[in-house]
Enzyme design. Structure first.
Site, PDB file in Angstrom:
ATOM      1  CB  CYS A  66     -20.832   6.294   7.255  1.00 26.89           C
ATOM      2  SG  CYS A  66     -20.301   4.568   7.123  1.00 26.89           S
ATOM      3  CG  LEU A  95      -0.881   5.457  -4.757  1.00 23.16           C
ATOM      4  CD1 LEU A  95       0.206   6.311  -5.392  1.00 23.16           C
ATOM      5  CD2 LEU A  95      -1.845   4.958  -5.841  1.00 23.16           C
ATOM      6  CD  GLU A 113     -20.239  -3.851  -1.636  1.00 23.08           C
ATOM      7  OE1 GLU A 113     -19.609  -4.883  -1.427  1.00 23.08           O
ATOM      8  OE2 GLU A 113     -20.105  -2.826  -0.944  1.00 23.08           O
ATOM      9  CD  GLU A 153     -24.015   8.597   1.076  1.00 22.72           C
ATOM     10  OE1 GLU A 153     -23.035   8.344   0.409  1.00 22.72           O
ATOM     11  OE2 GLU A 153     -25.045   9.119   0.611  1.00 22.72           O
ATOM     12  CG  HIS A 212     -17.498   9.058   3.107  1.00 24.87           C
ATOM     13  ND1 HIS A 212     -18.843   9.232   3.291  1.00 24.87           N
ATOM     14  CD2 HIS A 212     -17.272   7.731   3.206  1.00 24.87           C
ATOM     15  CE1 HIS A 212     -19.406   8.056   3.482  1.00 24.87           C
ATOM     16  NE2 HIS A 212     -18.480   7.129   3.432  1.00 24.87           N
ATOM     17  NE  ARG A 239      -2.262  -1.452   3.446  1.00 24.94           N
ATOM     18  CZ  ARG A 239      -2.604  -1.155   4.687  1.00 24.94           C
ATOM     19  NH1 ARG A 239      -3.677  -0.425   4.915  1.00 24.94           N
ATOM     20  NH2 ARG A 239      -1.897  -1.571   5.707  1.00 24.94           N
TER      21      ARG A 239
HETATM   22  N1  GLN Z   1     -21.130   0.536  12.810  1.00 27.62           N
HETATM   23  C1  GLN Z   1     -20.148   0.720  11.798  1.00 27.62           C
HETATM   24  C2  GLN Z   1     -19.293   1.933  12.110  1.00 27.62           C
HETATM   25  O1  GLN Z   1     -19.790   2.872  12.616  1.00 27.62           O
HETATM   26  C3  GLN Z   1     -20.754   0.902  10.453  1.00 27.62           C
HETATM   27  C4  GLN Z   1     -19.705   1.132   9.416  1.00 27.62           C
HETATM   28  C5  GLN Z   1     -20.213   1.163   8.022  1.00 27.62           C
HETATM   29  O2  GLN Z   1     -21.367   1.405   7.775  1.00 27.62           O
HETATM   30  N2  GLN Z   1     -19.376   0.955   7.056  1.00 27.62           N
HETATM   31  O3  GLN Z   1     -18.131   1.970  11.820  1.00 27.62           O
HETATM   32 ZN    ZN Z   2     -21.975   3.246   6.672  1.00 28.44          ZN
END
Ligand code: GLN
Ligand code: ZN
Length: 769
Positions: free
Chosen positions: A740, A19, A618, A679, A708, A17
Site C-alpha cells: 500500500c 485516545l 468494501e 495487498e 501497516h 481523538r
Molecule cells: N496512492 C495511494 C497512496 O499511496 C493509495 C492509498 C491506499 O491505497 N489507501 O497513498
Molecule cells: Zn492501499
C-alpha cells in the site's frame, strides 16, 4: 412514556481523538502506560455520561478498545499465538504487538492480518487460533469496564463480539479456515457461558453478543455451528445468583435465513438492522413473530450515515414491529463507531447545512425522540413540534441539480465504457513504449507524510505561510523523493503525494459538490482515523487537479513517473454519500470528473496513470445474490468510464488495499486496467491461485511487504515472497511493490525497506534472464 432505547456501540477514540494521541505518544515512549489508562478511563466516563444525559436506557460498555474489539475478544478468550506470548510483554504491549507487529529487544514478529469489518472502512485484526491454543477466560476487561460504569451510577449493557462471529472470522496459523471440532466449540462456548455467569454476579440486566456474521450467506454447517455454540451458552443465563438477559445483536444486513432459529432458541432480545436489512428482516419478523418473551431491538437509527433520521420513516418501521412484537426497544441499527462524534464544533458549515446532519451524539437524541414519538397516537404525532421540525428537513429539495452534469450523463452510451484496443494489444504497444525490465519495481504512490509536511500544511491553512511558499516546499519535497527513488533504483517513480492530506479529501476539495468537516473523524484501524468528505450536490470538475505536480515530477527525471488518482468508486465509498439519489448515479458523476483528469494527465505527458480503487471491495454487498445487480455492474462500469478515453500506449494502473477478490476476480479483470497492485503480504496468498485459475489477464503486483507495520523486512524475506508469487504467475505479468502507500510510515523504515525490495527484485530478475 416512551419505549426504551439502546445503543449498540459508541465511538471510543474521543471527540478530539484523545485516545489516538495518547497511545501514539506511548508507542514513541513519550507517555506512560498509566497516562494511556487514565485517558481511556476519562473517555469511557465521558461517553457513558453523554449517553446517560441524552436519556439512553441501554448504554454499552466494553465497546471501548485500545486497538480493536476483535483483538480484545481474542485476548478475552486466550487466543494469543505463542510467538506473541513469548515476547514476555505486558498484556497491553502483547496486544499492540499482535496489532502492529513488534521489533525490539524482546523479539521480531509481524502483526496479525487485518481485514475490513463487513462493509465498513473499519479494519479488525484476524484472530489466529493455534492447534495448541488454550481457550479460557483470560481477561477481565469486560467486567472491569462494567464495574467502572457502575461506580459512576450507570448500569451498562456489556457488549462482546459473539462466539459465532468470532469463530467465523478467526483463522488458523496459515490463514486457513478453522475446523470447528467439539473441543474448540466447547472451549469457546464455555468462556462465553462464564462471561454470562460473571455478569449475573455483577448485577447486569442485559448482555449483548454481537453476531453480525449472521447477516452473511450461510455455508454448510453454519447453522449447526451456531446452534452448538448457543445451546451450550444459553443455559448460563441463570445461576443461583440470579439471571441475565441475552441480546443477540445482528447488524449490516438481514437474518431472514436464520431468524426462525434465533426465535426458537429463545434469546431474550434480538437486535435487527432495519436500515440495511429492512425488508427481509421485517418480512421474517412478520412471518415468524417475535417469540414469547423476546424483546425486539429495532435498529432504526443508522450507524452508517451522517444524515438526519427521517422520523416518519422510522415510526413506520416501529409501528410495523409493534404489530408483531409486544416488547420493543428502539435501537441504533449498528454501532455508532462508524460515524463521527458530534456535529458540535463544525462551525464552518453553517446551521442550514448542519441541520441535515446527525453524528453519534446527535443520533442519541434521535433515538430518544423516536422512542417518545412511537408511544404517541396519530393526533399527538400530527401536532408534535419535534416531528414537524424533523419533517421540514425532508420536504422540498435540499439542493438543486447541476444541469451540465445532468446533460453529460444523459449523453453517455456503451462505447464510453469500452477501452480500445483490447488489453493484449495494448500490452505489446506499452512494452515497446515504456521499456521496463522484467519484474518492474514501483510503489503505490505516497511517501511518508512527515510531521514537517503536516506542519507546513497547517501553516498554510492558518495563513502563516503564503501559497507560493507552500508550493515551493512541495516542489522541494518532490525533488527530494524523486532523487531518493532514483538512488534506490526503483523503475517507475511517483511524486509522493505530499500535497495531499488524504486520497479522497484532496479530490473532494477540488471538485464541486462536496462539503468538508473539521473534526468528523471515524476510526479506520488501530489508532488511525479518516475524515470522509460529504457529497452534498452534483459532482463536477472545474479544473485540473493533479496535473501540475505530476508534470513537475516527470520533468525532474528521465524515469517514468506514475500519475496518481483516486477512482470514482473509492471516492464514493470513502465519502458520506447522498441518500436522495442512487450511489450508481453519484459514481457516474465522479467517473466523468476523474475521466477528464486522466485525459489531462495524458496530454501533459504522463505515460502511466494509476487510478486507485482502494475501497472497491468494501461495499460489495454481503449477500452474493446482490453482488452484481446492486453493485459490481455499475462500479466496474464506472471505472471503465474513467479510462476508456486514453491512448493504447498509456498504461493504466489500479490499486486495491486487500486481496480478497478470489470470488470477484473476473470483475477485477473486467475493470480492464493494464496493471493492478494489491495487498497480499498480510493475508494468505490464495489469491495467487485464483489469479492462476482465472487466467487473470491484468499484470499484477501482489504487495511483497506489509506497510501497516513499522518493521523493516529483510531482502531474503522479500525474495521468498517474490518466489512464492513467481510459482503462481508468469514473470512477464509480475510487478514488485509494497502492499500500500507509504504515507503512514516514517522515512527511517521506508527507505531501507525499499532498498531491500529493489535488491530482492534485481537479484531474482538476474536469475530469470
Ligand atoms: N496512492 C495511494 C497512496 O499511496 C493509495 C492509498 C491506499 O491505497 N489507501 O497513498
Ligand atoms: Zn492501499
Amino acid at each position: 412514556m416512551s419505549v426504551n432505547t439502546s445503543v449498540v456501540g459508541f465511538p471510543r477514540i474521543g471527540a478530539q481523538r484523545e485516545l489516538k494521541q495518547v497511545i501514539e505518544r506511548y508507542w514513541k515512549g513519550q507517555s506512560s502506560l498509566n497516562q494511556v489508562r487514565e485517558t481511556a478511563r476519562a473517555l469511557r466516563k465521558q461517553h457513558w455520561l453523554t449517553q446517560h444525559s441524552a436519556g439512553v436506557d441501554l448504554i454499552p460498555s466494553n465497546d471501548f478498545s485500545y486497538y480493536d474489539q476483535m483483538l480484545d475478544t481474542a485476548m478475552l478468550l486466550g487466543a494469543v499465538p505463542a510467538r506473541y506470548r513469548n515476547l514476555g510483554l505486558s498484556p497491553e504491549d502483547t496486544m499492540f504487538a499482535m496489532g502492529r507487529g513488534y521489533q525490539g529487544a524482546q523479539g521480531d514478529v509481524t502483526a496479525l492480518p487485518m481485514k475490513k469489518w463487513f462493509t465498513t472502512n473499519y479494519h479488525y485484526l484476524v484472530p489466529e487460533i493455534e492447534e495448541s491454543a488454550h481457550i479460557e477466560l483470560s481477561s477481565s476487561k469486560p467486567f472491569d469496564e462494567f464495574s467502572e460504569a457502575q461506580a459512576l451510577g450507570i448500569l451498562t449493557k456489556p457488549v462482546i463480539i459473539g462466539p459465532y462471529t468470532f469463530l467465523k472470522l478467526a483463522r488458523g496459523p496459515q490463514g486457513e479456515h478453522l475446523t470447528y471440532d467439539m473441543g474448540l466449540i466447547n472451549a469457546i462456548a464455555g468462556v462465553y457461558a462464564q462471561v454470562l455467569q460473571r455478569f449475573i454476579d455483577l448485577g447486569a440486566l442485559w448482555v449483548q453478543f454481537d453476531e453480525p456474521y449472521l447477516v452473511m450467506d450461510k455455508a454448510d454447517g453454519d447453522i449447526e455451528l451456531f446452534k452448538s455454540l448457543y445451546s451450550r451458552i444459553l443455559p448460563a443465563r441463570t445461576s443461583a445468583n440470579g439471571s441475565v438477559r441475552l441480546l443477540l445483536q445482528t447488524y449490516f444486513g438481514h437474518v431472514a435465513d436464520c431468524y426462525e432459529t434465533l426465535k426458537l432458541y429463545g434469546f431474550d432480545g434480538i437486535g435487527l438492522d432495519l436500515v440495511e436489512g429492512r425488508d427481509e428482516n421485517l418480512e421474517a419478523l412478520a412471518r415468524y413473530g417475535a417469540g414469547q418473551d423476546a424483546t425486539i431491538f429495532a435498529g432504526v437509527v443508522s450507524g452508517r450515515n451522517i444524515w438526519r433520521n427521517d422520523y416518519v420513516r422510522s415510526l413506520g418501521l416501529l409501528d410495523a414491529v409493534k404489530e408483531v412484537a409486544d416488547k420493543v426497544v428502539v435501537s441504533t441499527a449498528c454501532s455508532l463507531l462508524h460515524v463521527p462524534f458530534s456535529i458540535e464544533g463544525e462551525t464552518g458549515l453553517g446551521t442550514a447545512v448542519c441541520d441535515h446532519f446527525a453524528f453519534a451524539v446527535e443520533k442519541l437524541g434521535e433515538l430518544c425522540d423516536v422512542a417518545a414519538l412511537v408511544e404517541q397516537d396519530q393526533v399527538e404525532r400530527d401536532t408534535s413540534p419535534i416531528l414537524a421540525v424533523n419533517q421540514a428537513l425532508f420536504d422540498g429539495t435540499r439542493v438543486s441539480a447541476n444541469p451540465s452534469v445532468q446533460s453529460r450523463l444523459s449523453c453517455l452510451d456503451e462505447r464510453d465504457f469500452v477501452r480500445q484496443p483490447q488489453r493484449s494489444d495494448r500490452q505489446k504497444i506499452q512494452g515497446a513504449e515504456l521499456g521496463l525490465p522484467l519484474l518492474p519495481t514501483t510503489t503505490i504512490g505516497s511517501f511518508p507524510q512527515t510531521r514537517e509536511i503536516r506542519a507546513e500544511r497547517a501553516r498554510l491553512r492558518k495563513a502563516e505561510i503564503s501559497q507560493s511558499e507552500y508550493d515551493q516546499f512541495i516542489a522541494t519535497s518532490i525533488d527530494d523523493v524523486i532523487e531518493r527513488q532514483e538512488q534506490v533504483g526503483l523503475d517507475v517513480l511517483v511524486h509522493g503525494e505530499f500535497e495531499r492530506n488524504d486520497m479522497v479529501e484532496y479530490f473532494g476539495q477540488q471538485l464541486e459538490g462536496f462539503l468538508f468537516t473539521q473534526q468528523a473523524w471515524v476510526q479506520s484501524y488501530g489508532t488511525r482515523c479518516v475524515k470522509p468528505p460529504i457529497i452534498w450536490g452534483d459532482v463536477s470538475r472545474t479544473q485540473p487537479m493533479t496535473v501540475r505536480w505530476s508534470a513537475y515530477a516527470q520533468g525532474r527525471t528521465q524515469h517514468l513517473v506514475k500519475g496518481m488518482l483516486t477512482g470514482p468508486v473509492t471516492i464514493l465509498n470513502w465519502s458520506w454519500p447522498r441518500e436522495d439519489i442512487s450511489r450508481q448515479m453519484q459514481t457516474q458523476q465522479l467517473a466523468l470528473a476523474i475521466r477528464d483528469e486522466v485525459l489531462d494527465l495524458e496530454a501533459a505527458g504522463i505515460k502511466i496513470i494509476q487510478i486507485d480503487e482502494a475501497a472497491l471491495r468494501e461495499k460489495l454487498p454481503l449477500r452474493r445474490s446482490h453482488w452484481h445487480k446492486d453493485y459490481l455492474d455499475w462500479a466496474v462500469a464506472a471505472f471503465r468510464l474513467v479510462h476508456s478515453g486514453v491512448k493504447a500506449s498509456t498504461q493504466i494502473h489500479t490499486h486495491m488495499c486487500y486481496s480478497e477478490f478470489n470470488d470477484i476476480i473476473e470483475d477485477i479483470d473486467a475493470m480492464d486496467a493494464d496493471v493492478i497492485s494489491f495487498e497480499a503480504s498480510r493475508s494468505d496468498l490464495t489469491v495467487l491461485d485464483a489469479i492462476e485459475k482465472a487466467h487473470f489477464a491484468t499484470e499484477a503486483g501482489p504487495g511483497v511487504y506489509d506497510i501497516h507495520s513499522p518493521r523493516i523486512p529483510s531482502r531474503e524475506e522479500i525474495e521468498t515472497r517474490i518466489r512464492a508469487i513467481l510459482s503462481k504467475m508468469r514473470p512477464e505479468q509480475v510487478w514488485i511493490n509494497p502492499d500500500c502507500g507509504l504515507k503512514t510510515r516514517a522515512n527511517a523504515e521506508t527507505w531501507p525497506s525499499l532498498e531491500h525490495m529493489v535488491a530482492a527484485a534485481q537479484h531474482i530478475r538476474q536469475e530469470l534472464v
